[in-house]
Design a protein around this motif. Structure first.
Motif, mmCIF file in Angstrom:
data_model
loop_
_atom_site.group_PDB
_atom_site.id
_atom_site.type_symbol
_atom_site.label_atom_id
_atom_site.label_comp_id
_atom_site.label_asym_id
_atom_site.label_seq_id
_atom_site.Cartn_x
_atom_site.Cartn_y
_atom_site.Cartn_z
ATOM 1 N N CYS B 57 -4.348 -9.450 11.563
ATOM 2 C CA CYS B 57 -3.962 -8.155 12.125
ATOM 3 C C CYS B 57 -2.496 -8.204 12.519
ATOM 4 O O CYS B 57 -2.071 -9.132 13.199
ATOM 5 N N LEU B 59 -0.977 -5.409 13.968
ATOM 6 C CA LEU B 59 -0.706 -4.198 14.745
ATOM 7 C C LEU B 59 0.035 -4.505 16.042
ATOM 8 O O LEU B 59 0.635 -3.632 16.635
ATOM 9 N N GLY B 94 -7.039 -3.682 17.299
ATOM 10 C CA GLY B 94 -7.471 -4.247 16.023
ATOM 11 C C GLY B 94 -8.761 -3.605 15.547
ATOM 12 O O GLY B 94 -8.931 -3.320 14.366
ATOM 13 N N SER B 96 -9.557 -0.720 16.021
ATOM 14 C CA SER B 96 -9.222 0.637 15.596
ATOM 15 C C SER B 96 -8.583 0.683 14.230
ATOM 16 O O SER B 96 -8.344 1.769 13.700
ATOM 17 N N SER B 97 -8.265 -0.466 13.660
ATOM 18 C CA SER B 97 -7.453 -0.438 12.438
ATOM 19 C C SER B 97 -8.076 0.371 11.297
ATOM 20 O O SER B 97 -7.340 1.055 10.590
ATOM 21 N N LEU B 100 -7.076 3.811 11.841
ATOM 22 C CA LEU B 100 -5.653 4.001 11.580
ATOM 23 C C LEU B 100 -5.391 4.039 10.069
ATOM 24 O O LEU B 100 -4.532 4.773 9.606
ATOM 25 N N LEU B 101 -6.174 3.249 9.338
ATOM 26 C CA LEU B 101 -6.021 3.231 7.879
ATOM 27 C C LEU B 101 -6.281 4.610 7.274
ATOM 28 O O LEU B 101 -5.531 5.088 6.439
ATOM 29 N N PHE B 482 -0.313 0.493 4.883
ATOM 30 C CA PHE B 482 -0.882 0.040 6.147
ATOM 31 C C PHE B 482 -1.198 -1.448 6.000
ATOM 32 O O PHE B 482 -1.361 -1.929 4.887
ATOM 33 N N LEU B 484 -3.714 -3.155 6.205
ATOM 34 C CA LEU B 484 -4.929 -3.499 5.465
ATOM 35 C C LEU B 484 -4.743 -3.301 3.962
ATOM 36 O O LEU B 484 -5.643 -3.551 3.183
ATOM 37 N N SER B 503 -1.430 -11.766 6.185
ATOM 38 C CA SER B 503 -2.132 -10.495 6.099
ATOM 39 C C SER B 503 -2.355 -10.202 4.633
ATOM 40 O O SER B 503 -1.418 -10.260 3.847
ATOM 41 N N THR B 622 2.692 1.109 16.943
ATOM 42 C CA THR B 622 1.355 1.579 16.593
ATOM 43 C C THR B 622 0.849 2.475 17.714
ATOM 44 O O THR B 622 0.946 2.106 18.877
ATOM 45 N N SER B 625 -5.588 5.231 18.074
ATOM 46 C CA SER B 625 -6.553 5.835 17.170
ATOM 47 C C SER B 625 -7.377 6.825 17.985
ATOM 48 O O SER B 625 -7.411 6.738 19.211
#
Lengths: 52, 735, 210, 412, 258
Positions: B57, B59, B94, B96-97, B100-101, B482, B484, B503, B622, B625
Motif C-alpha cells: 500500500c 497511500l 488501506g 479504503s483503497s 478509492l480505486l 492508482f 492498485l 507495489s 490521499t 473514501s
C-alpha cells in the motif's frame, strides 16, 4: 400458518396459537355460511311463495 | 333465458370464485413479493473466482504489505496480509483503497483546460504539448523556471522527476516536507549524518510521547497500533504529553496536559533534572568527559530550565515533571517520541532535538526498546544524467525556495517558502509547474495565500489520479494510475530495518491513465537530445526492473527487500555513546533553543486553535473514501458543518453551548463552525480536525467542513526554515 | 326510479332467472379457471433461447464426467457454467461444422467474449448454495437437483418469470406445483424437504441464505 | 335526491350540504392519500423515523385507534354476553366506530411496513412467538367479525332491505349475532392484550418490559382492561359529537349513563392495577436491571415525570371518580370532561409505551433520542380520521344506526 | 424456528480488548466493505446511517484534566437470551431473524423481512439498521460488491452477521478437502481480521483451547447490558473500572460486578 408452510413445527405454541385462530375462524366461517345459505334458501322460498 | 344485470353479477361472482381456485391470484401475490426481493435497481454482484493478490500500500508513507481480494477481474476488498513478516498490516485508509480505486472522482483520461473547461486529450497529445512548452522555455534559457512539487522524496518515481529536472536544467525540484525531514536534521546535527530514527516501541518499557500521535496516524499506523498492543500485553507504560486528550492520550497510562508549543521546554527541563541529579550515570553513560558540548548544554539548561520555570511555562506541575523524569530514568528501556500528531507538518527542529536529548541521556540508541538509527542509503544507483549547456546553466541557478543556502542551510527543499517567493515578485519566477503525488493547494498552510501565489504560474501540469484541489487548477492533467494499477517501489521499514517494498498492479488500469513514471520518460523522450539520452529506458517498468535488479525477485516473493546493512551501529556499546553532540558549531548556528509560538495578538485573539489528526480523516494527498467519511462522528461533522472542540468552561465564557454555531476568526481567515464541548481539552484551547473542507473530489467528501489550512498560517522554523506552526491564535463569536 | 317495478318483473321470471344465474355463475367459474390455469402461466413466462445451442451428450462423451467442465475450485467453491477459458482448450478452432459452433468460435472465442448462458437452475442472490456440501460431503449426484440435463442433446427453452425474473425451473414447470422428480422444483420447501429427510432438520436460515 | 336511501322516520340535511361536508373531508383524505402514495413509492425515507425510532407516530396512532375502537368489542360483550339489553341502542354506533378504527389500524400498518407487498408474510410465515403475529391475526380476524356485525346494519338500508336475500341475511345474522360477538370478544381480548404485549415483552427495553403471567406481560392485561374502559368512552364521545353536529339527541341518557358507569368502574379498577404495575416495575423490575424510575423521566422535558402524573392521576383517577359517582355523571360538564380525559388517558398510555420506550437510552453512553414526525407521517395519520368522518357520515345518513332517533326526534 | 436440532456445534463469540482499541475505525470500514453496506453522500445523521459495526466513544464524565475517553466497537451481540431467545428473534413476526443453535449466530434474512422494525425496537444495542433508502452505488463502484453477501433492498432491516458467509466459505473449503469441521482460524470475521491493534479476538466460546474462552472468564471482562438478560456473545475487556461500569446500568450504591 399452515402445516405445509416451511416454518411450521408441530409444537405446543403452534397448536395452541393456530388452534385458537383456526377455531375462531371456523366459528365465524361456519356462522356466516349458515346465514348465507339460510338466507339464499329463504329468499328463493319467499320468491316461490311470492309473499314479499 | 333472459340476460339481465343479475346474470352479469352472477358471471362476476363465478369469475371471482373461480379465480380463487386458480393459481393466478396466489402466484401474483407470491411473485409480486419475489419481485421486491429482486428489484432490478438493486445491483446483484457478479460471482466468479476469488483470488488474492499481495501488494504494498502506498497511500501513506507506512508502506504496509496488504492483500487484495478479487472476484474475477474486479477488486472487492483490501485485507490485512496474513503473515507476520515484512510490514504486513492495514489501516482504515488501506482498507479504503478499493473504494478509492473505483472512486467517481478518479480522472478517467488525460485532460486539457481550454477556456476554463476540461477537454479530453490523448496521452500522446498531452506529452507533445508539454514537451513543446518545455522546448520553448529551454530556447529562452528559462529551463530553471520549471519547478516540480513531489509528494514524496523516496523511490524511483520522485527520482525520475528529479532526474528530469536536472537533465532539463532546473534546480527546482521540491518535495512536500514532513516530520521525517526534521528527524534527519536532528541526527545530522548531533550525529553528523541524516539518520532516520525508528522507535522500538514494542520492546520499550516506558514510552514518553511529546504530542506524537502514536495512535492517531503517526509513522506507520498499523505498526504503531501493533506495537501499542504489545505494550499493553506486556503491561508497559505509555505517557502522552499533549494539550488535548487525543486517542493516543486516551490510550496512554497517563496523559499529561501541556500548554501547546512548550513541549521542548518540558524536555529541556527534564534534561536539566537528569543532568542535575546525574541520573544518566545509572545508564553507564559518561557524557561529562567525552561528549562535545555537554558542559555547555548543562549550563544552559541549568540556567533557563529549572523545574520551577519549566512548570510555569508548560503548565505541568513540578511534581509531575520530577516523577516523570524518575520513571523515565528508572525504566530499563525508556524511549521519548517526538514529532507532533501524524507528522505531516515538519515541526520545530529545536523541540525535537530537545526531546531527543532525553533519548541520548537514557542511552537508548540502537538498543532494544530504544531509538534505532537507519542509514539513508539509497538503492537507486543510476548513472548521472547527461547535461547539455542549457541544463548546466539551469541547474546552477539558485533554488527558488532558497533551501541549502544562507539561513536555510539545513534544508534541502522548502515548499513552504514558495508562496512567499511567488507573491513577492511581479511576474512568476516559475513558468511551468509539475505537481505529482501531492495536493499542495489543499495541504499547505494559509491556503488562500498559496492559491494566490500559484495562480500566477502560467502553466501547471498535474499528475494526480483525482480531481483534487490542485488538479482542478492545472492546465493539463496526466492522471496517474492508482496504486492498485501500477508498479512502484515503496520505501518502508520492516521491523527495525530499512526495506523496499514493491507495489504491484492488482488490476489492469480501469481508465485511460498513465503511470507518472512513464509520463516523465515519455516527456523526456519527446524533448530529445541529452534529456532523452538521460532516459534511455523504454518505459517505467524497464527502469524499475533495472533499478531493483536482483532485489526484485525477493520482492516478488516476499513483497519487501530488507536492507540488512541499513542499521547504524555507532551506539552498539555504551562507551562509544560519547559521539553524541549536545552542542556543536552547526547547532550553535541554528540559535538554540527557540521554540515557535502561535501567530496572532493575544488581545485580539484570546483563544488558541490547534489541529488534530484522526485516523478516520485522511489529511494528506490521499483523501477520504466514502466509507471513511461515514465513520466520522457527528461531533466532528454534522451535515456540512465542522465542529471545533472546546472546554465547557471556555465555552461558558463565550456563551457557547454544545452544538451552537459560531464564527471562528484567526489572523488568516474566518469560518462558520459549530462547537462541541469536550472535557478533554485545555481551557483556552480549541481544536479542529485536519483533512476536511475539500472542494475537490466527489460529493461524498466535497463541501464537508472547513480546511484548517485556510485558518492556519505557516511559521518558518527559525532553525530549519520548515513550517513549524502547531496552531494559531483565534477568537470564537456565537452567531 | 321505479324499484318496485323491477323487483316484480324479475319475480315473474324467477324460475328461469334462477337457472340463468347458476349458468352464468358456472361460466364465470370456467372462464376464470381457464384464465388462471392455462392462459396465465403462458403469459407469465417469457421464452428465451440460449445464445447458442449446446449438447451435453456430445461433450460428456468427449470430455468425461460433469466435473470436467463444472468443477470445484481450489477454495471449495463451485465454478458453475464453464467460462470461455475452459471452452477455449478445445474450441480455439471450430470443432465440426454446425452453425452454433461457427457462431461460438467467431462471435465469442475469437472476440474473447463470454457466452451469456441462461442458467436454468440460477437461484436468486439471497441464496447461498454450497455445491461442496452436497456433492463432496453428502455425495449427491448432479441429477438429484439438475435432472437429466447431462444427457440432453440440445438445450431446452429457457423460461423466465416476467415479474420476478426467475427461471421457471425454480418454481417448477407445473403451475400447480406438483412434482414427480426431486429435480422438478428448486424452491425453499424442496430444500427443506430433503434436509428433513436426510438430516432430520430443515436447517437454520443462514445455512442457505446470505 | 337520495331520499330513497335514507332510513324511514328520520330527517337528514340536504344532499347539497352533505356534499359540501364530504368535499371538505375528501380534500383532507386526499392529502393523506398523497402522503401514503409517497411512502409506498418512495419508501419510508419520507418519514422522520430513524434507527432509534423504528416505531413512531404511526405505531402510536395504531395502538391508540385500536384502544379507542375497543368500545365495539366491550359494548358487544356487555350486550350479547352479559345481557345489558339497553345497550342495543348504542351497539350499532359502537360497531361503526369499531369498523372505522380497525380499518384505520390496518391501513396504517400497511403504510408503516417497509415492504408492503410482503406484508402477507406475517400470516404465511407466522412466528407464533411474536406478539405482532398475534396482533396481525386477531386484528384481521376481528375486523372480519366487525364487518359481519356491521353488515346487517348495511342491509337495513331501505334500498338494500328490499332485496329478499339481504333482508333474510340480515335477519339471520341478527339471530346468531351473539356467537359472532362472543368470537369477536375473544379475538379482541387477545389482540388488545397482545398490543400491550408488543412493548411488554421487550426485555431489552427496560422502560417497556414488564414481568407477567405465563407468556403474557402485565401490559397484556392492562391494555385489554384500558381498552375496555376507555373504548366505550370514545363511543360516547363520538356519539356526543355526532349529536352536536346533527343538532339532535340520538341516544337516550339512560343508555349513555349505563355505559359510562361501567366504563367508570373499569377505569377505576384499571387505574388501580396500573398504579400497582408501575409500583412493582419501579420497585422490583427496574432495580434488578440497574435502573431507578427517575432514570426514565429525567433529562428530558418532553418525557418528564409530569407525563406519568397526567396519565395516572389526571386522566385516570379523576375521570374514574367522576364516572363512578352518579352525581358526576349527572353533571354535564363534569361528565364530558371525564369522558375526554379518559380518551386522552388511554392515548397517552399508548404514546408513552411506544414513544418513550424508543426515546429512553438503555446503554449508559447514549442520550435520549428525539423525534419529530414529517408532514407525510402527520398526513397519513390524519387520513384515517378523515376516512372515519366520511364513513360515519355515510353510515349516519343512510343507515338506521340509532334505534331511538325517530322516537327522540319525531318528524312532524 | 429452527430449533429442531438442539445440539450445539459451536458458539461463536468475540472478545474485544478496549485497552487496545484505538478507535481508528478500521473495523467499521472492513465490515462495510465485506458486507456491501451502502453509503450516502451525507452520513452525518448517525440515526439513519448503516454501520453494522459501530465504534462508540465513551466519556468518563469527569472534567479536564481528569477526563478520559474509551472507544467501544459494537457489532451485533448475537444474544442468546436467558430464556433461550434473543430480544429480537422472538419478536420477529415473520421469522426473518433466527437464532442458529449450531453456531450461536443470529441471522437476518433480508428477503423475508417485510420491514416492521419490531426487532429494532427490541434491540437495546441499536445493532439493527433499517434501509430507509434504496442503496445506490455510484457508477463503477458496484464493482466492489462482494458476491458472498447479497445487497439489501430498501425497506428491510439489516445487521451484523458475524460474517456468516465466511463460515460458509470456510466450510466449503473444508468439504472440498474432505474435512467435516473447520479450524478456528479458518473462520474469522472481517473486523477481527482487519483490526490493526489486534483488539478483537473471535472464536468458539465453548472451545476451552481458544483464547476467547479464557478471556471471557477474566475478571476485567464484561458484557453490555448483561443485567437485561440478553446474554450477549460479545465480551469486552478493560482494565479501567469506569469503562466496565459504563457497560451496564448500576444503581448508585451498587458495585460494578453485582
Amino acid at each position: 400458518m399452515f402445516p405445509f408452510c416451511f416454518e411450521w413445527v408441530w409444537d405446543m405454541s403452534h397448536i395452541v396459537f393456530m388452534g385458537g385462530l383456526w377455531y375462531a375462524l371456523g366459528i365465524v366461517g361456519a356462522g356466516l355460511t349458515y346465514c348465507i345459505v339460510k338466507a339464499a334458501k329463504e329468499s328463493s322460498d319467499n320468491h316461490s311463495n311470492g309473499d314479499h | 333465458m333472459k340476460i339481465d344485470r343479475r346474470s352479469f353479477l352472477s358471471l362476476g361472482a363465478g369469475a371471482t370464485a373461480g379465480l380463487a381456485f386458480s393459481p393466478l391470484p396466489w402466484k401474483l401475490m407470491d411473485d409480486s413479493s419475489i419481485w421486491t426481493q429482486n428489484w432490478p435497481w438493486v445491483p446483484v454482484p457478479t460471482d466468479g473466482e476469488a483470488s488474492y493478490v499481495d501488494t504494498v500500500c502506498s497511500l501513506c508513507p507506512g508502506g504496509c504489505g496488504i492483500t487484495i481480494r478479487k472476484i474475477d477481474d474486479r477488486v472487492v476488498k483490501a485485507e490485512k496480509k496474513d503473515s507476520d513478516n515484512a510490514n504486513s498490516g492495514i489501516c482504515i485508509l488501506g482498507l479504503s483503497s478499493p473504494q478509492l480505486l473505483y472512486s467517481p472522482s478518479r480522472i478517467k483520461t488525460p485532460l486539457k483546460k481550454i477556456e476554463g473547461k476540461w477537454v479530453k486529450i490523448s496521452v500522446k497529445e498531452a506529452v507533445a504539448e508539454i514537451a513543446e512548452k518545455l522546448k520553448d522555455l529551454r530556447k529562452d534559457k528559462l529551463s530553471h523556471t520549471l519547478a516540480c512539487i513531489s509528494g514524496s522524496s523516496s523511490g524511483t518515481v520522485p527520482a525520475l522527476f528529479e532526474r528530469f529536472l536536472k537533465a532539463y536544467g532546473s534546480p527546482n525540484f521540491i518535495t512536500v516536507p514532513s516530520v521525517k525531514d526534521v528527524y534527519k536534521l536532528v541526527f545530522s546535527l548531533s550525529l553528523g549524518s541524516p539518520y532516520v530514527p525508528v522507535f522500538d516501541i514494542a520492546n520499550s518499557d516506558f514510552v514518553v510521547s511529546f504530542g506524537t500521535g502514536l495512535l492517531d496516524g503517526w509513522g506507520n499506523p498499523a505498526q504503531a497500533f501493533k506495537a501499542h498492543s504489545i505494550l499493553k500485553d506486556n503491561k508497559k507504560k505509555l505517557i502522552q504529553i499533549e494539550a488535548r486528550l487525543s486517542n493516543t492520550a486516551a490510550k496512554a497510562d497517563k496523559w499529561i496536559p501541556i500548554k501547546p508549543g512548550t513541549e521542548g521546554v518540558l524536555a529541556l527541563g527534564m534534561a536539566n533534572i537528569i543532568i542535575e541529579k546525574r541520573l544518566y550515570l545509572n545508564k553507564n553513560i559518561l557524557f561529562d568527559s567525552v561528549t562535545e558540548g555537554f558542559e555547555e548544554f548543562k549550563a544552559l539548561v541549568a540556567k533557563d530550565y529549572s523545574v520551577k520555570a519549566v512548570a510555569e511555562i508548560t503548565g505541568v506541575k513540578q511534581e509531575d515533571i520530577t516523577a516523570l523524569v524518575e520513571d523515565f530514568m528508572k525504566a530499563q528501556s525508556p524511549v521519548a517520541l517526538f514529532g507532533r500528531g501524524e507528522g505531516t507538518i515538519p515541526g520545530s527542529l529545536h523541540e525535537m532535538m530537545a526531546v531527543n536529548f532525553l533519548n541520548a541521556l537514557a542511552g537508548n540508541f540502537n538498543k532494544a526498546g530504544g531509538v534505532h538509527l537507519l542509514s539513508d542509503n539509497s538503492y537507486i544507483n543510476w548513472t548521472e544524467p547527461i547535461l547539455d549547456d542549457t541544463a548546466y546553466y539551469g541547474i546552477n541557478k539558485k533554488r527558488l525556495d532558497g533551501a541549502g543556502d544562507g539561513k536555510y542551510f539545513l534544508a534541502k527543499h522548502l515548499l513552504n517558502r514558495l508562496p512567499e517567493v511567488l507573491n513577492s515578485s511581479e511576474t512568476s519566477p516559475i513558468n511551468m509547474l509539475f505537481v505529482t503525488d501531492s495536493n499542495p493547494f489543499y495541504t499547505m498552510a494559509d491556503t488562500k495565500l498559496v492559491r494566490e501565489a500559484f495562480e500566477k504560474i502560467p502553466f501547471i501540469v498535474s499528475f494526480s489520479s483525482y480531481m483534487d484541489e490542485t488538479a482542478s487548477m492545472a492546465d493539463i492533467i496526466l492522471p496517474n494510475h492508482f496504486f492498485l494499477e501500477r508498479y512502484q517501489d515503496v520505501v518502508a521499514t520492516c521491523g527495525l530495518k530499512p526495506a523496499v517494498g514493491l507495489s504491484k498492479p492488482v488490476v489492469n488500469p480501469i481508465f485511460d491513465t498513465i503511470h507518472s513514471g512513464d509520463a516523465v520518460i515519455f516527456i523526456a523522450k519527446a524533448l530529445g537530445g541529452t534529456i532523452a539520452e538521460s532516459f534511455a529506458w523504454d518505459d517505467y517498468k524497464a527502469c524499475l526492473d533495472e533499478t531493483l535488479e536482483a532485489k526484485k525477485d525477493i520482492m516478488d516473493k516476499e513483497l519487501f527487500w530488507v536492507d540488512e546493512s541499513g542499521v547504524f551501529n555507532a551506539f552498539a556499546d555504551a562507551e562509544s555513546s560519547g559521539k553524541f553532540e549536545f552542542i556543536n558549531d552547526k547547532i550553535r548556528q541554528t540559535k538554540p533553543y527557540t521554540f515557535v509560538e502561535a501567530e496572532g495578538e493575544k488581545k485580539q485573539y484570546p483563544l488558541t486553535l490547534i489541529r488534530f489528526d484522526s485516523m478516520r480523516i485522511a489529511s494528506g494527498y490521499t483523501a477520504n473514501s466514502p466509507f471513511m467519511t461515514k465513520t466520522v462522528a457527528d461531533t466532528v461533522i454534522k451535515e456540512n458543518d465542522i465542529f471545533v472542540e472546546i472546554n465547557p468552561k471556555t465555552a461558558a465564557e463565550y456563551n457557547l453551548t454544545d452544538g451552537s454555531k459560531a464564527l471562528l476568526t484567526t489572523p488568516k481567515g474566518k469560518a462558520q463552525v459549530r462547537v462541541h464541548l469536550y472535557e478533554g481539552i485545555m481551557q483556552g484551547i480549541i481544536s479542529m480536525p485536519s483533512g476536511l473542507g475539500h472542494s475537490g473530489y466527489d460529493n461524498y467528501l466535497a463541501g464537508k467542513g472547513i480546511n484548517i489550512n485556510e485558518l492556519i498560517g505557516q511559521i518558518e522554523d527559525p532553525a530549519s526554515g520548515f513550517d513549524a506552526a502547531w496552531g494559531i491564535r483565534a477568537v470564537l463569536v456565537r452567531v | 326510479m321505479s324499484e318496485t317495478q323491477k323487483v316484480s318483473a324479475s319475480d315473474n321470471k324467477k324460475k328461469d332467472a334462477g337457472g340463468t344465474t347458476i349458468l352464468f355463475f358456472l361460466i364465470g367459474v370456467a372462464i376464470s379457471l381457464a384464465l388462471g390455469w392455462i392462459i396465465f402461466p403462458k403469459l407469465l413466462y417469457s421464452k428465451k433461447s440460449q445464445p447458442i445451442d449446446f449438447s451435453h451428450v456430445v461433450h460428456s462423451e468427449a470430455v468425461g464426467d460433469c466435473d470436467s467442465c463444472h468443477f470445484f475450485r481450489e477454495d471449495g467453491t463451485f465454478s458453475g457454467a464453464p467460462t470461455l477459458a475452459e471452452c477455449i482448450d478445445c474450441h480455439e478452432e471450430a470443432q465440426g461444422d454446425t452453425e452454433d459452433e461457427r457462431i461460438f468460435v467467431e462471435e465469442y472465442v475469437a472476440q474473447n467474449k463470454e457466452v451469456p448462458w441462461l442458467i436454468y437452475s440460477e437461484q436468486p442472490d439471497s441464496v447461498f448454495f454450497s455445491h461442496a456440501a452436497h456433492v463432496k460431503k453428502a455425495k449427491m449426484s448432479c441429477e438429484s437437483c439438475h435432472g437429466e440435463i447431462g444427457t440432453s442433446d440440445a438445450l431446452p427453452i429457457y423460461e423466465e418469470n416476467r415479474i420476478t425474473g426467475y427461471s421457471r425451473n425454480i418454481w417448477g414447470k407445473n403451475i400447480a406445483g406438483i412434482k414427480k422428480h426431486t429435480w422438478d422444483r428448486m424452491k425453499m420447501n424442496d430444500c427443506g424437504e430433503c434436509h428433513e429427510e436426510e438430516i432430520g432438520d430443515k436447517g437454520s436460515c443462514f445455512q442457505c441464505h446470505k | 335526491m337520495d331520499s330513497a336511501l335514507i332510513p324511514k322516520g328520520v330527517k337528514r340535511c340536504s344532499l347539497g350540504r352533505f356534499s359540501l361536508w364530504m368535499i371538505a373531508l375528501t380534500a383532507i383524505l386526499l392529502w393523506g392519500v398523497i402522503a401514503m402514495l409517497l411512502c409506498w413509492f418512495k419508501g419510508l425515507n419520507q418519514t422522520n423515523m430513524n434507527d432509534a425510532y423504528g416505531f413512531a407516530l404511526w405505531i402510536w396512532a395504531d395502538l391508540a385507534v385500536i384502544a379507542l375502537g375497543g368500545g365495539a368489542f366491550f359494548t358487544g360483550f356487555l350486550k350479547y354476553i352479559v345481557g345489558k339489553d339497553e345497550l342495543k341502542n348504542i351497539i350499532n354506533y359502537a360497531v361503526v366506530i369499531g369498523v372505522v378504527c380497525y380499518v384505520s389500524a390496518l391501513l396504517i400498518l400497511a403504510i408503516d411496513v417497509g415492504q408492503p407487498l410482503r406484508s402477507w408474510f406475517i400470516f404465511w410465515h407466522a412466528n407464533v412467538h411474536s406478539m405482532l403475529t398475534e396482533v396481525a391475526f386477531c386484528l384481521s380476524c376481528y375486523l372480519v367479525v366487525l364487518i359481519i356485525e356491521f353488515l346487517p346494519l348495511l342491509f337495513e338500508n331501505p334500498k338494500l332491505d328490499r332485496k329478499p336475500f339481504f333482508h333474510h341475511l340480515s335477519h339471520n345474522m341478527h339471530e346468531i349475532m351473539a356467537i359472532f360477538a362472543a368470537t369477536g370478544a375473544f379475538l379482541s381480548f387477545f389482540h388488545q392484550g397482545s398490543l400491550g404485549g408488543v412493548s411488554g415483552v421487550l426485555f431489552g427495553r427496560p422502560f417497556a418490559f414488564r414481568e407477567g403471567l405465563f407468556i403474557w406481560p402485565w401490559t397484556f392485561f392492562l391494555f385489554t382492561w384500558s381498552a375496555a374502559a376507555c373504548g366505550p368512552c370514545f363511543t360516547i364521545l363520538i356519539t356526543r359529537i355526532t349529536e352536536k353536529i346533527a343538532k339532535k339527541k340520538l341516544v337516550k341518557d339512560n343508555v349513555i349513563d349505563l355505559l359510562a358507569k361501567i366504563s367508570g368502574w373499569m377505569l377505576g379498577t384499571y387505574i388501580i392495577a396500573k398504579i400497582f404495575d408501575t409500583w412493582y416495575w419501579a420497585a422490583y423490575t427496574l432495580p434488578k436491571q440497574g435502573f431507578s424510575l427517575i432514570d426514565f423521566y429525567s433529562n428530558n422535558p418532553f418525557y418528564g415525570i409530569w407525563i406519568l402524573i397526567v396519565e395516572i392521576f389526571v386522566c385516570g383517577i379523576i375521570p374514574a371518580v367522576i364516572l363512578i359517582s352518579s352525581k358526576g355523571r349527572k353533571n354535564k360538564r363534569l361528565f364530558m370532561t371525564a369522558i375526554i380525559l379518559a380518551v386522552i388517558g388511554v392515548c397517552i398510555n399508548r404514546w408513552v409505551m411506544v414513544m418513550q420506550t424508543m426515546a429512553a437510552p438503555v446503554m449508559t453512553f447514549e442520550d435520549w433520542f428525539m423525534y419529530y414526525p414529517s408532514w407525510q407521517e402527520v398526513a397519513t395519520t390524519i387520513l384515517p380520521v378523515a376516512f372515519g368522518a366520511i364513513f360515519i357520515s355515510f353510515a349516519y345518513r343512510y343507515l338506521p344506526i340509532f334505534p331511538q332517533e325517530s322516537e327522540l326526534n319525531p318528524i312532524d | 424456528m429452527s430449533k429442531g436440532s438442539k445440539h450445539k456445534d459451536k458458539k461463536f463469540g468475540m472478545v474485544i480488548d478496549l485497552d487496545k482499541c484505538t478507535g481508528c475505525g478500521a473495523c467499521m470500514v472492513a465490515c462495510m466493505s465485506e458486507n456491501n453496506v451502502p453509503f450516502k453522500e451525507n452520513e452525518s445523521n448517525k440515526l439513519d446511517s448503516i454501520t453494522w459495526m459501530r465504534v462508540y466513544k465513551l466519556e468518563n464524565g469527569k472534567s479536564f484534566p481528569d477526563a478520559d475517553i474509551c472507544f467501544l466497537p459494537r457489532p451485533c451481540m448475537h444474544c442468546e437470551g436467558d430464556h433461550g431467545h434473543a430480544p429480537c428473534v422472538s419478536v420477529c413476526p415473520a421469522i426473518a431473524t433466527d437464532y442458529d443453535h449450531k453456531t450461536g449466530i443470529v441471522s437476518q434474512i433480508y428477503t423475508r423481512c417485510f420491514g416492521c422494525r419490531y426487532c429494532m425496537a427490541a434491540c437495546p444495542y441499536h445493532a439493527r439498521y433499517f434501509n430507509w433508502w434504496d442503496p445506490v452505488w455510484p457508477e463503477g463502484m458496484e464493482k466492489l460488491l462482494n458476491p458472498n453477501v447479497s445487497p439489501r433492498m430498501r425497506g428491510v432491516v439489516e445487521k451484523c452477521s458475524f460474517c456468516h458467509h465466511r463460515y460458509q466459505l470456510a466450510l466449503d473449503k473444508a468439504y472440498a478437502d474432505g474435512r467435516d469441521k473447520i479450524e478456528e482460524d479458518e473462520y474469522q470475521t472481517a473486523c477481527t481480521q482487519a483490526c490493526p491493534a489486534n483488539a478483537i479476538i473471535f472464536g468458539d466460546l465453548d472451545n476451552k483451547k481458544h483464547a476467547v474462552y479464557s478471556l471471557k472468564k477474566n475478571p476485567n471482562t464484561f458484557r453490555l447490558l448483561e443485567r437485561l438478560g440478553t446474554n450477549p456473545k460479545v465480551y469486552y475487556h478493560s482494565s479501567r473500572e469506569w469503562v466496565r461500569r459504563a457497560g451496564d446500568n448500576y444503581l448508585k450504591h451498587e458495585t460494578t460486578k453485582a
